[in-house]
Design a protein around this motif. Structure first.
Motif, PDB file in Angstrom:
ATOM      1  N   ASP A  67      31.201   1.201 -37.232  1.00 30.95           N
ATOM      2  CA  ASP A  67      30.324   0.110 -37.405  1.00 30.95           C
ATOM      3  C   ASP A  67      30.275  -0.964 -38.802  1.00 30.95           C
ATOM      4  N   ARG A  68      30.359  -1.411 -38.855  1.00 27.72           N
ATOM      5  CA  ARG A  68      29.478  -2.642 -40.082  1.00 27.72           C
ATOM      6  C   ARG A  68      28.019  -2.659 -39.965  1.00 27.72           C
ATOM      7  N   HIS A  69      27.540  -2.583 -41.040  1.00 30.96           N
ATOM      8  CA  HIS A  69      26.524  -2.908 -40.599  1.00 30.96           C
ATOM      9  C   HIS A  69      25.033  -2.551 -42.111  1.00 30.96           C
ATOM     10  N   THR A  70      24.201  -4.025 -42.744  1.00 25.19           N
ATOM     11  CA  THR A  70      23.396  -3.511 -43.558  1.00 25.19           C
ATOM     12  C   THR A  70      21.769  -3.051 -43.428  1.00 25.19           C
TER      13      THR A  70
ATOM     14  N   ASP B 293      18.688  -5.062 -41.790  1.00 21.13           N
ATOM     15  CA  ASP B 293      19.457  -4.798 -40.074  1.00 21.13           C
ATOM     16  C   ASP B 293      18.630  -3.857 -39.949  1.00 21.13           C
ATOM     17  N   MET B 294      18.504  -2.623 -40.755  1.00 21.69           N
ATOM     18  CA  MET B 294      19.003  -1.619 -39.767  1.00 21.69           C
ATOM     19  C   MET B 294      17.411  -0.565 -39.507  1.00 21.69           C
TER      20      MET B 294
ATOM     21  N   ALA C 162      18.783   2.635 -34.899  1.00 20.84           N
ATOM     22  CA  ALA C 162      20.571   2.147 -34.978  1.00 20.84           C
ATOM     23  C   ALA C 162      21.108   3.327 -35.622  1.00 20.84           C
ATOM     24  N   TRP C 163      20.284   3.370 -37.232  1.00 23.27           N
ATOM     25  CA  TRP C 163      20.763   4.830 -37.626  1.00 23.27           C
ATOM     26  C   TRP C 163      20.786   6.438 -37.149  1.00 23.27           C
TER      27      TRP C 163
ATOM     28  N   ASN D  89      23.744   6.473 -35.037  1.00 24.19           N
ATOM     29  CA  ASN D  89      24.770   6.145 -36.279  1.00 24.19           C
ATOM     30  C   ASN D  89      25.656   7.987 -36.180  1.00 24.19           C
TER      31      ASN D  89
ATOM     32  N   ASP E  89      28.711  -1.033 -46.989  1.00 19.55           N
ATOM     33  CA  ASP E  89      28.085  -2.507 -45.597  1.00 19.55           C
ATOM     34  C   ASP E  89      28.563  -1.556 -44.536  1.00 19.55           C
ATOM     35  N   MET E  90      28.079  -0.271 -44.759  1.00 19.88           N
ATOM     36  CA  MET E  90      27.835   0.738 -43.663  1.00 19.88           C
ATOM     37  C   MET E  90      26.917   1.741 -43.897  1.00 19.88           C
TER      38      MET E  90
END
Length: 255
Positions: free
Chosen positions: A102-105, A108-109, A113-114, A117, A158-159
């Motif tokens: 999944d893409r993420h910045t 915004d993390m 969320a970390w 993942n 971006d991930m």
């Protein structure tokens, strides 16, 4: 197209694949079934996994064992490994394939969320290996193949949680290889390039990105999930009996 080569030692081998119900994992499940291996795979994609089992039973007369389990739940993961071993004997080939890109910045993390993942992209690799290693030691042999990614090698930005996890897979691979080689257990990694699965095409293929990516490859064609099967079979087999602690990049020649 799946490879035509046969590895005699994989016939009858007890193989466990995480994330084996779709994408690259489904191709790996089929590849080992066609070798005559006793294949179990763990997934949460129920409809896809059952359809895969039906298709492989019809096409190969070798139905894999589908085990529905969430790899983020370590107790469920351990129970799944026990179920595979009860059905097929102690696992001597483990393929850690399950992942989510999944893409993420970074901006915004969140900590949550970390952690979520890592719970998919690195933690199951370690705990699935932990769950099979005693059986491999007792057998006096084993092969663990961990799937990583070239994404962290290409500075894709971006991930960040995903690329951190995929870099960690290589560290885990080398550490386990150093620890368990004395027991006849080999541990290697495969780093795919951009493999265009149904999920990739639906979510991440935008505009002319894929065309430009293929232009950078030395072999200028789209990579498919089947392209990962031959390298994985090789690493799992005794054709690679003195090959351990290595990362095999399969990306059409970009790196």
């Amino acid at each position: 197209m799946l490879p035509s080569v046969r590895f005699a030692d994989l016939e009858g081998a007890s193989v466990l694949i995480t994330g084996g119900g779709s994408g690259i994992g489904a191709a790996l499940t089929e590849g080992f079934c066609r070798q005559g291996s006793k294949v179990a795979f763990i997934d949460i994609a129920d409809a896809e996994s059952r359809a895969l089992c039906d298709r492989l039973e019809a096409g190969t007369r070798n139905r894999p064992l589908y085990i529905n389990a969430d790899l983020r739940n370590i107790d469920a993961l351990r129970a799944a490994v026990q179920k595979a071993a009860a059905a097929h004997g102690p696992v001597t080939v483990l393929v850690n394939d399950a992942a989510r890109d999944d893409r993420h910045t970074l901006e915004d993390m969140t900590p949550e969320a970390w952690d979520a993942n890592q719970a998919i992209n690195i933690r199951p690799h370690a705990f699935t290996a932990q769950a099979v290693v005693d059986g491999m030691k007792a057998a006096g042999k084993g092969s663990i193949v961990n799937f990583t990614s070239t994404s962290f090698m290409l500075n894709i930005g971006d991930m960040p949680a995903y690329t951190a996890a995929k870099a960690a897979v290589i560290g885990l691979t080398k550490g386990l290889a150093g620890r368990y080689g004395q027991f006849g257990i080999r541990v290697n990694a495969i780093a795919p390039g951009w493999v265009i699965t149904e999920r990739q095409r639906k979510l991440w293929v935008k505009g002319d990105q894929l065309e430009k990516h293929i232009e950078r490859q030395a072999i200028p064609r789209e990579m498919a999930a089947d392209d990962m099967v031959g390298p994985c079979l090789f690493l799992a087999s005794d054709a690679a009996s003195m090959l351990t602690a290595q990362t095999l990049i399969v990306d059409g020649g970009i790196l």
